[in-house]
Enzyme design. Structure first.
Site, PDB file in Angstrom:
ATOM      1  N   GLY A  10       0.845  -1.200   0.000  1.00 41.66           N
ATOM      2  CA  GLY A  10       0.000   0.000   0.000  1.00 41.66           C
ATOM      3  C   GLY A  10       0.873   1.240   0.000  1.00 41.66           C
ATOM      4  O   GLY A  10       1.846   1.313   0.756  1.00 41.66           O
ATOM      5  N   ARG A  71       0.768  -5.147  -4.926  1.00 43.99           N
ATOM      6  CA  ARG A  71       0.914  -6.153  -3.861  1.00 43.99           C
ATOM      7  C   ARG A  71       1.338  -7.486  -4.464  1.00 43.99           C
ATOM      8  O   ARG A  71       0.954  -8.551  -4.001  1.00 43.99           O
ATOM      9  CB  ARG A  71      -0.386  -6.293  -3.077  1.00 43.99           C
ATOM     10  N   ASP A 102       5.620  -5.262   5.677  1.00 40.62           N
ATOM     11  CA  ASP A 102       6.069  -6.632   5.958  1.00 40.62           C
ATOM     12  C   ASP A 102       6.008  -7.559   4.743  1.00 40.62           C
ATOM     13  O   ASP A 102       6.883  -8.420   4.581  1.00 40.62           O
ATOM     14  CB  ASP A 102       5.334  -7.233   7.173  1.00 40.62           C
ATOM     15  N   THR A 124       5.084   2.148   6.185  1.00 45.81           N
ATOM     16  CA  THR A 124       3.660   1.809   6.231  1.00 45.81           C
ATOM     17  C   THR A 124       2.940   2.810   7.114  1.00 45.81           C
ATOM     18  O   THR A 124       3.443   3.185   8.183  1.00 45.81           O
ATOM     19  CB  THR A 124       3.358   0.393   6.765  1.00 45.81           C
ATOM     20  N   ASP A 126       0.537   2.026   8.742  1.00 48.40           N
ATOM     21  CA  ASP A 126       0.067   1.248   9.896  1.00 48.40           C
ATOM     22  C   ASP A 126       1.046   1.309  11.076  1.00 48.40           C
ATOM     23  O   ASP A 126       0.671   0.984  12.199  1.00 48.40           O
ATOM     24  CB  ASP A 126      -0.151  -0.219   9.507  1.00 48.40           C
ATOM     25  N   ASP A 128       3.341  -0.676  11.897  1.00 47.99           N
ATOM     26  CA  ASP A 128       3.374  -1.962  12.617  1.00 47.99           C
ATOM     27  C   ASP A 128       4.603  -2.825  12.299  1.00 47.99           C
ATOM     28  O   ASP A 128       4.640  -3.989  12.678  1.00 47.99           O
ATOM     29  CB  ASP A 128       2.092  -2.765  12.331  1.00 47.99           C
ATOM     30  N   ARG A 170      -4.949  -1.667   9.789  1.00 41.76           N
ATOM     31  CA  ARG A 170      -4.973  -3.131   9.821  1.00 41.76           C
ATOM     32  C   ARG A 170      -5.103  -3.638  11.259  1.00 41.76           C
ATOM     33  O   ARG A 170      -5.911  -3.103  12.000  1.00 41.76           O
ATOM     34  CB  ARG A 170      -3.735  -3.698   9.138  1.00 41.76           C
ATOM     35  N   ARG A 264     -23.821   9.114  13.762  1.00 38.22           N
ATOM     36  CA  ARG A 264     -23.403   8.950  12.364  1.00 38.22           C
ATOM     37  C   ARG A 264     -21.998   8.355  12.343  1.00 38.22           C
ATOM     38  O   ARG A 264     -21.288   8.368  13.359  1.00 38.22           O
ATOM     39  CB  ARG A 264     -23.371  10.304  11.648  1.00 38.22           C
ATOM     40  N   HIS A 270      -8.903   5.491   1.935  1.00 38.42           N
ATOM     41  CA  HIS A 270      -7.637   5.809   1.270  1.00 38.42           C
ATOM     42  C   HIS A 270      -7.299   7.290   1.265  1.00 38.42           C
ATOM     43  O   HIS A 270      -6.183   7.650   0.883  1.00 38.42           O
ATOM     44  CB  HIS A 270      -7.659   5.247  -0.152  1.00 38.42           C
TER      45      HIS A 270
HETATM   46  O1  F6P Z   1      -1.361  -1.443   5.028  1.00 40.93           O
HETATM   47  C1  F6P Z   1      -1.813  -0.173   4.684  1.00 40.93           C
HETATM   48  C2  F6P Z   1      -3.306  -0.161   4.509  1.00 40.93           C
HETATM   49  O2  F6P Z   1      -3.713   1.147   4.191  1.00 40.93           O
HETATM   50  C3  F6P Z   1      -4.112  -0.697   5.692  1.00 40.93           C
HETATM   51  O3  F6P Z   1      -4.233   0.248   6.728  1.00 40.93           O
HETATM   52  C4  F6P Z   1      -5.396  -1.070   5.014  1.00 40.93           C
HETATM   53  O4  F6P Z   1      -6.109  -2.044   5.740  1.00 40.93           O
HETATM   54  C5  F6P Z   1      -4.938  -1.613   3.694  1.00 40.93           C
HETATM   55  O5  F6P Z   1      -3.671  -1.024   3.431  1.00 40.93           O
HETATM   56  C6  F6P Z   1      -5.843  -1.317   2.526  1.00 40.93           C
HETATM   57  O6  F6P Z   1      -5.341  -1.988   1.416  1.00 40.93           O
HETATM   58  P1  F6P Z   1      -5.734  -1.665  -0.081  1.00 40.93           P
HETATM   59  O7  F6P Z   1      -5.066  -0.381  -0.469  1.00 40.93           O
HETATM   60  O8  F6P Z   1      -5.224  -2.826  -0.833  1.00 40.93           O
HETATM   61  O9  F6P Z   1      -7.221  -1.507  -0.123  1.00 40.93           O
END
Ligand code: F6P
Length: 340
Positions: A10, A71, A102, A124, A126, A128, A170, A264, A270
């Site tokens: 991503g 990916r 990762d 990332t 994330d 992580d 994630r 709400r 993204h």
């Molecule tokens: O790993 C980065 C991330 O943005 C996550 O936070 C999210 O779950 C995932 O990628 C979304 O993936 P994609 O861009 O394939 O929809």
């Protein structure tokens, strides 16, 4: 020497400064660089182009990645693996710099195990990846999420509502944690903690009573105990597409049902991954890109450049690919202190 560089997984703000760091450091030291398009797909299919300083000078403030990303897993099939190794030889790549999370770093480790010289750069939103204090992309993405929460606060206040903001990340709650603290949420739901509906409803009631509205941040990775939305959809690496579950909308339904307060939800998805990198991410990514070249020139095969405190260091890919970094007890304790 000839360096190859790719960005996989991503995208996130900071990839362009990292590419720029690789190219400018390598050329400063008298080496050349080619960029592979669309992550490991570009290696497998031989999609490469030379990268000169002029190609990267002006990209420090650009989001996304000028190289493109995917990916693709080059080790998923034996024929892809053979093609990738042949393309690296055909392009005369002495060192490959793999910039990614990762999955991308896992493929870099496979390449290292097969004897190719490779170094990694963790990225990332994330946050992580193990072995590094922070990853670039996280600060930029969380800054966008905080801005969203502040905008939701304005409308929540006007309508005396509760609003739930679902953020990415994630199975790690770093983005939710940063958004909750940075945006002053009343409750933040992390994947690292069991979902506690009683506490959630009580906090929302208290907040609405005290100031007329409530703000909740929900990480996309929380477990509500039952499948929500379109659960189960997966990407090429087998990861569940968590946003498809619609966690934020489900939490909002539960709040309204449990409290009677009009609620709400918003899912910014993204949007968190776009836009210019923050200064923190520009600096971190630039340092890591340059450091990856330095590691290669020092012969540190199979290492990844990471941030430890104030310093950039090299650690083995294995160390970065151990357990994913999750929000620890001290951060969670602070979060709950600040929710009061
Ligand atoms: O790993 C980065 C991330 O943005 C996550 O936070 C999210 O779950 C995932 O990628 C979304 O993936 P994609 O861009 O394939 O929809």
């Amino acid at each position: 020497m000839k360096f190859g560089v790719l960005t996989g997984g991503g995208d996130c703000p900071g990839l362009n400064p990292a590419i720029r760091g690789v190219v400018l450091r390598a050329t400063q030291r008298g080496h050349t660089v080619v960029g592979f398009r669309d992550g490991w797909k570009g290696v497998r299919d031989g999609l490469a182009r030379p990268l000169e300083p002029a190609d990267v000078i002006g990209i420090i403030d650009e989001g996304g990645t000028v190289l493109g990303s995917s990916r693709t897993n080059p080790f998923a099939k034996p024929e892809d693996e053979a093609k990738s190794l042949a393309q690296l030889r055909a392009h005369g790549i002495d060192w490959l710099v793999a910039i990614g999370g990762d999955d991308t770093l896992g493929a870099a480790r496979e390449l290292h195990r097969r004897g190719h010289a490779v170094v990694g750069v963790p990225k990332t939103m994330d946050n992580d990846v193990g072995g590094t204090d922070w990853t670039f992309g996280f600060d930029s993405a969380s800054t966008v999420a905080v801005d969203a929460l502040e905008r939701l606060r304005d409308t929540a206040r006007s309508h005396h509502r509760a609003i739930v903001l679902e953020v990415m990340g994630r199975h790690a709650g770093w983005v939710a944690l940063a958004t909750g603290i940075g945006g002053g949420a009343d409750v933040t739901l992390l994947p690292e903690e069991p979902y506690d509906e009683g506490r959630l409803l009580a906090r929302v009631r208290e907040a609405v009573q005290a100031r007329g509205y409530a703000l909740v941040v929900a990480s996309e990775g929380i477990d509500l105990g039952v499948a929500a939305g379109r659960a189960g959809a997966r990407d090429e690496f087998g990861h569940e597409l968590l946003r498809e579950r619609g966690i934020g909308a489900e939490v909002a339904r539960r709040i309204e049902r449990g409290t009677g307060i009009e609620t709400r939800s918003a899912q910014i998805g993204h949007i968190q991954r776009g836009g210019p990198p923050t200064l923190f991410d520009r600096l971190l990514a630039s340092r890591l890109g340059a450091a990856a070249v330095d590691l290669a020139l020092a012969g540190r095969r199979g290492e990844v450049a990471v941030l430890r405190g104030e310093r950039i260091e090299g650690i083995p890919l294995d160390a970065a690919l151990g357990a994913p970094k999750r929000v620890d007890a001290a951060w969670r304790d602070l979060l709950h202190a600040l929710e009061r």
